[in-house]
Write a protein that holds these residues in place. Structure first.
Motif, PDB file in Angstrom:
ATOM      1  N   THR A   1       0.832  -1.205   0.000  1.00 29.84           N
ATOM      2  CA  THR A   1       0.000   0.000   0.000  1.00 29.84           C
ATOM      3  C   THR A   1       0.866   1.255   0.000  1.00 29.84           C
ATOM      4  N   ASP A   2       1.927   1.235  -0.816  1.00 29.60           N
ATOM      5  CA  ASP A   2       2.830   2.385  -0.847  1.00 29.60           C
ATOM      6  C   ASP A   2       2.127   3.632  -1.369  1.00 29.60           C
ATOM      7  N   GLY A   3       1.169   3.458  -2.268  1.00 30.74           N
ATOM      8  CA  GLY A   3       0.501   4.621  -2.843  1.00 30.74           C
ATOM      9  C   GLY A   3      -0.819   4.951  -2.183  1.00 30.74           C
ATOM     10  N   LEU A   4      -1.021   4.527  -0.956  1.00 29.23           N
ATOM     11  CA  LEU A   4      -2.282   4.768  -0.268  1.00 29.23           C
ATOM     12  C   LEU A   4      -2.496   6.259  -0.032  1.00 29.23           C
ATOM     13  N   VAL A   5      -3.658   6.759  -0.396  1.00 27.92           N
ATOM     14  CA  VAL A   5      -3.976   8.178  -0.224  1.00 27.92           C
ATOM     15  C   VAL A   5      -4.256   8.459   1.245  1.00 27.92           C
ATOM     16  N   SER A   6      -3.671   9.526   1.775  1.00 30.34           N
ATOM     17  CA  SER A   6      -3.882   9.858   3.177  1.00 30.34           C
ATOM     18  C   SER A   6      -5.257  10.482   3.381  1.00 30.34           C
ATOM     19  N   GLY A   7      -5.768  10.382   4.596  1.00 28.94           N
ATOM     20  CA  GLY A   7      -7.045  10.994   4.934  1.00 28.94           C
ATOM     21  C   GLY A   7      -8.267  10.163   4.612  1.00 28.94           C
ATOM     22  N   LEU A   8      -8.077   8.939   4.099  1.00 28.27           N
ATOM     23  CA  LEU A   8      -9.234   8.112   3.745  1.00 28.27           C
ATOM     24  C   LEU A   8      -9.914   7.535   4.987  1.00 28.27           C
ATOM     25  N   HIS A   9      -9.114   7.164   5.990  1.00 28.13           N
ATOM     26  CA  HIS A   9      -9.647   6.529   7.183  1.00 28.13           C
ATOM     27  C   HIS A   9      -9.459   7.434   8.396  1.00 28.13           C
ATOM     28  N   CYS A  10     -10.307   7.195   9.390  1.00 33.46           N
ATOM     29  CA  CYS A  10     -10.163   7.931  10.635  1.00 33.46           C
ATOM     30  C   CYS A  10     -10.240   6.970  11.819  1.00 33.46           C
ATOM     31  N   LYS A  11      -9.642   7.399  12.911  1.00 32.38           N
ATOM     32  CA  LYS A  11      -9.670   6.663  14.168  1.00 32.38           C
ATOM     33  C   LYS A  11     -10.525   7.437  15.160  1.00 32.38           C
ATOM     34  N   ILE A  12     -11.483   6.743  15.767  1.00 30.25           N
ATOM     35  CA  ILE A  12     -12.419   7.382  16.696  1.00 30.25           C
ATOM     36  C   ILE A  12     -12.318   6.682  18.044  1.00 30.25           C
ATOM     37  N   VAL A  13     -12.135   7.465  19.095  1.00 29.13           N
ATOM     38  CA  VAL A  13     -12.082   6.951  20.459  1.00 29.13           C
ATOM     39  C   VAL A  13     -13.219   7.602  21.241  1.00 29.13           C
ATOM     40  N   VAL A  14     -14.107   6.774  21.806  1.00 34.32           N
ATOM     41  CA  VAL A  14     -15.297   7.276  22.505  1.00 34.32           C
ATOM     42  C   VAL A  14     -15.306   6.750  23.931  1.00 34.32           C
ATOM     43  N   GLN A  15     -15.367   7.668  24.888  1.00 36.94           N
ATOM     44  CA  GLN A  15     -15.492   7.296  26.301  1.00 36.94           C
ATOM     45  C   GLN A  15     -16.905   7.627  26.766  1.00 36.94           C
ATOM     46  N   PHE A  16     -17.621   6.606  27.243  1.00 35.17           N
ATOM     47  CA  PHE A  16     -18.995   6.792  27.694  1.00 35.17           C
ATOM     48  C   PHE A  16     -19.037   7.099  29.187  1.00 35.17           C
ATOM     49  N   GLU A  17     -20.102   7.748  29.589  1.00 31.61           N
ATOM     50  CA  GLU A  17     -20.287   8.059  31.010  1.00 31.61           C
ATOM     51  C   GLU A  17     -20.527   6.783  31.817  1.00 31.61           C
ATOM     52  N   LYS A  18     -21.232   5.818  31.222  1.00 35.18           N
ATOM     53  CA  LYS A  18     -21.615   4.614  31.947  1.00 35.18           C
ATOM     54  C   LYS A  18     -21.054   3.367  31.257  1.00 35.18           C
ATOM     55  N   HIS A  19     -20.643   2.412  32.064  1.00 38.00           N
ATOM     56  CA  HIS A  19     -20.160   1.146  31.518  1.00 38.00           C
ATOM     57  C   HIS A  19     -21.265   0.440  30.734  1.00 38.00           C
ATOM     58  N   ARG A  20     -22.507   0.564  31.169  1.00 39.27           N
ATOM     59  CA  ARG A  20     -23.619  -0.111  30.482  1.00 39.27           C
ATOM     60  C   ARG A  20     -23.753   0.355  29.037  1.00 39.27           C
ATOM     61  N   ASP A  21     -23.572   1.674  28.799  1.00 38.31           N
ATOM     62  CA  ASP A  21     -23.643   2.189  27.432  1.00 38.31           C
ATOM     63  C   ASP A  21     -22.460   1.685  26.604  1.00 38.31           C
ATOM     64  N   PHE A  22     -21.286   1.638  27.221  1.00 38.10           N
ATOM     65  CA  PHE A  22     -20.110   1.057  26.555  1.00 38.10           C
ATOM     66  C   PHE A  22     -20.386  -0.401  26.174  1.00 38.10           C
ATOM     67  N   HIS A  23     -20.948  -1.169  27.098  1.00 45.67           N
ATOM     68  CA  HIS A  23     -21.246  -2.590  26.890  1.00 45.67           C
ATOM     69  C   HIS A  23     -22.189  -2.769  25.693  1.00 45.67           C
ATOM     70  N   ASN A  24     -23.259  -1.985  25.657  1.00 41.39           N
ATOM     71  CA  ASN A  24     -24.241  -2.134  24.591  1.00 41.39           C
ATOM     72  C   ASN A  24     -23.692  -1.665  23.243  1.00 41.39           C
ATOM     73  N   ALA A  25     -22.864  -0.611  23.266  1.00 41.90           N
ATOM     74  CA  ALA A  25     -22.251  -0.145  22.020  1.00 41.90           C
ATOM     75  C   ALA A  25     -21.300  -1.194  21.462  1.00 41.90           C
ATOM     76  N   MET A  26     -20.506  -1.823  22.334  1.00 46.93           N
ATOM     77  CA  MET A  26     -19.596  -2.871  21.891  1.00 46.93           C
ATOM     78  C   MET A  26     -20.365  -4.048  21.297  1.00 46.93           C
ATOM     79  N   LYS A  27     -21.463  -4.403  21.932  1.00 42.39           N
ATOM     80  CA  LYS A  27     -22.264  -5.532  21.435  1.00 42.39           C
ATOM     81  C   LYS A  27     -22.836  -5.227  20.057  1.00 42.39           C
ATOM     82  N   ALA A  28     -23.226  -3.972  19.839  1.00 41.59           N
ATOM     83  CA  ALA A  28     -23.790  -3.585  18.542  1.00 41.59           C
ATOM     84  C   ALA A  28     -22.715  -3.497  17.468  1.00 41.59           C
ATOM     85  N   LEU A  29     -21.514  -3.039  17.822  1.00 42.19           N
ATOM     86  CA  LEU A  29     -20.459  -2.799  16.841  1.00 42.19           C
ATOM     87  C   LEU A  29     -19.708  -4.066  16.446  1.00 42.19           C
ATOM     88  N   CYS A  30     -19.611  -5.038  17.359  1.00 41.29           N
ATOM     89  CA  CYS A  30     -18.862  -6.268  17.075  1.00 41.29           C
ATOM     90  C   CYS A  30     -19.562  -7.098  16.003  1.00 41.29           C
TER      91      CYS A  30
END
Length: 345
Positions: A246-275
């Motif tokens: 991937t030497d010629g890969l164009v930059s800016g195509l992908h992004c990294k997102i880090v989300v911290q939730f207030e409650k572990h329960r919301d984190f748990h349900n988001a992980m279950k939906a995303l996996c």
């Protein structure tokens, strides 16, 4: 929005998280190909390998699978002679998106309960889905493939990040034995999700920029629950880490997102939906097969520490050998130490 729909969603059910974004179920396997004879120095024919695997999926499983060519990616090693004896000659990935056959093969009672939103029906389907994924890995892992008169061995495994149960077991062991975490006081539980390989444009402000927007991203992920912290950044290394070609890969195509939730329960349900799901955008034929994991390193805690450290350094510099106060031996009002002149009246 309440987290209940995500907690009770069927593993084969699409989950809308935004007006234009939907999480769609899929199964993904990581594939590697080794020669049966480790000293083999001829490259694998990726076209023959792809045809052999597609034929196997159509004819050798209890429920035949028809997989589009684009969902089976295979890449051969450029120079086989430079590889070590234990390294593969090819690698790739298989994505299976058409999983409707799993719904029709269950008992009528479980199917009826699922249609009515019954918890028992969802539980039965989750078990059957997990059994089928194990069956698929067992059938493909260790397969013998004869291509052009040369024998190869296929290895197949499911990424840990695609298994919600696997990741939950991982974080429970981590906090049970690691004795560290991100929660403040009480029982330590994870609360931060890390996503990589997401299309930047899908999280940008339309007609404003192609860069991912903090506001748009916050709006999308707040669907899962209240957010404490969020970070959005370009992820140019994502494609390069997965593929050496991937030497010629164009930059800016992908992004990294880090989300911290207030409650572990919301984190748990988001992980279950995303996996075990891909992200699909209305009006686009592209499906984003992102990578999801949970934060083990205290991303936001470390970010705050770095910020505080920089602030402390700046403060110490300002109060150190480069102080801006006026030296005592120099007059406050005179740029130089000169003797005052006297004038006669």
């Amino acid at each position: 929005m309440s987290s209940k729909p995500f907690d009770s969603a069927s593993p084969l059910e699409p989950i809308p998280i935004d007006a234009s974004l939907t999480l769609v179920p899929r199964v993904r396997l990581t594939l590697t190909v080794h020669p049966a004879n480790p000293s083999h120095t001829s490259s694998v024919d990726d076209w023959q390998l792809k045809k052999a695997l597609l034929d196997f999926l159509r004819s050798s499983l209890a429920a035949p699978l028809s997989v589009p060519d684009g969902d089976l990616e295979l890449r051969r090693v450029k120079d086989v002679r430079k590889r070590r004896r234990d390294e593969p000659v090819g690698h790739g990935s298989l994505v299976i998106r058409d999983l409707g056959f799993l719904k029709g093969s269950r008992g009528s009672r479980a199917a009826a309960e699922e249609e009515e939103g019954g918890e028992e029906g969802v539980r039965v389907l989750e078990e059957k889905y997990a059994d089928w994924k194990r069956y698929l890995v067992e059938k493909m892992n260790g397969m013998d493939l004869v291509l052009g008169g040369v024998k190869f061995v296929l290895s197949a495994e499911m990424p840990v990040s695609d298994s919600f149960e696997g990741m939950r077991k991982e974080w429970e062991e981590f906090y049970a034995f690691g004795n560290r975490g991100n929660s403040r006081g009480g029982r330590q539980e994870p609360d931060t999700i890390v996503l990589r390989g997401l299309p930047s444009r899908w999280f940008a402000e339309p007609r404003v920029s192609s860069k991912p927007s903090m506001l748009v991203t916050h709006t999308i992920f707040s669907t899962f629950g209240s957010i404490r912290n969020i970070s959005v950044a370009d992820d140019d290394d994502f494609g390069r880490e997965r593929d050496e070609d991937t030497d010629g890969l164009v930059s800016g195509l992908h992004c990294k997102i880090v989300v911290q939730f207030e409650k572990h329960r919301d984190f748990h349900n988001a992980m279950k939906a995303l996996c075990g799901r891909s992200l699909e955008k209305q009006g686009s034929r592209l499906r984003a097969d992102y990578e999801v994991s949970w934060d083990k390193d205290g991303f936001f805690r470390n970010s705050r520490s770095e910020t505080q450290e920089k602030s402390s350094r700046m403060t110490s510099l300002a109060s150190g050998p480069y102080r801006s106060e006026v030296p005592k031996h120099i007059s406050r009002y005179s740029p130089e130490r000169t003797r005052p002149k006297r004038f006669r009246e």
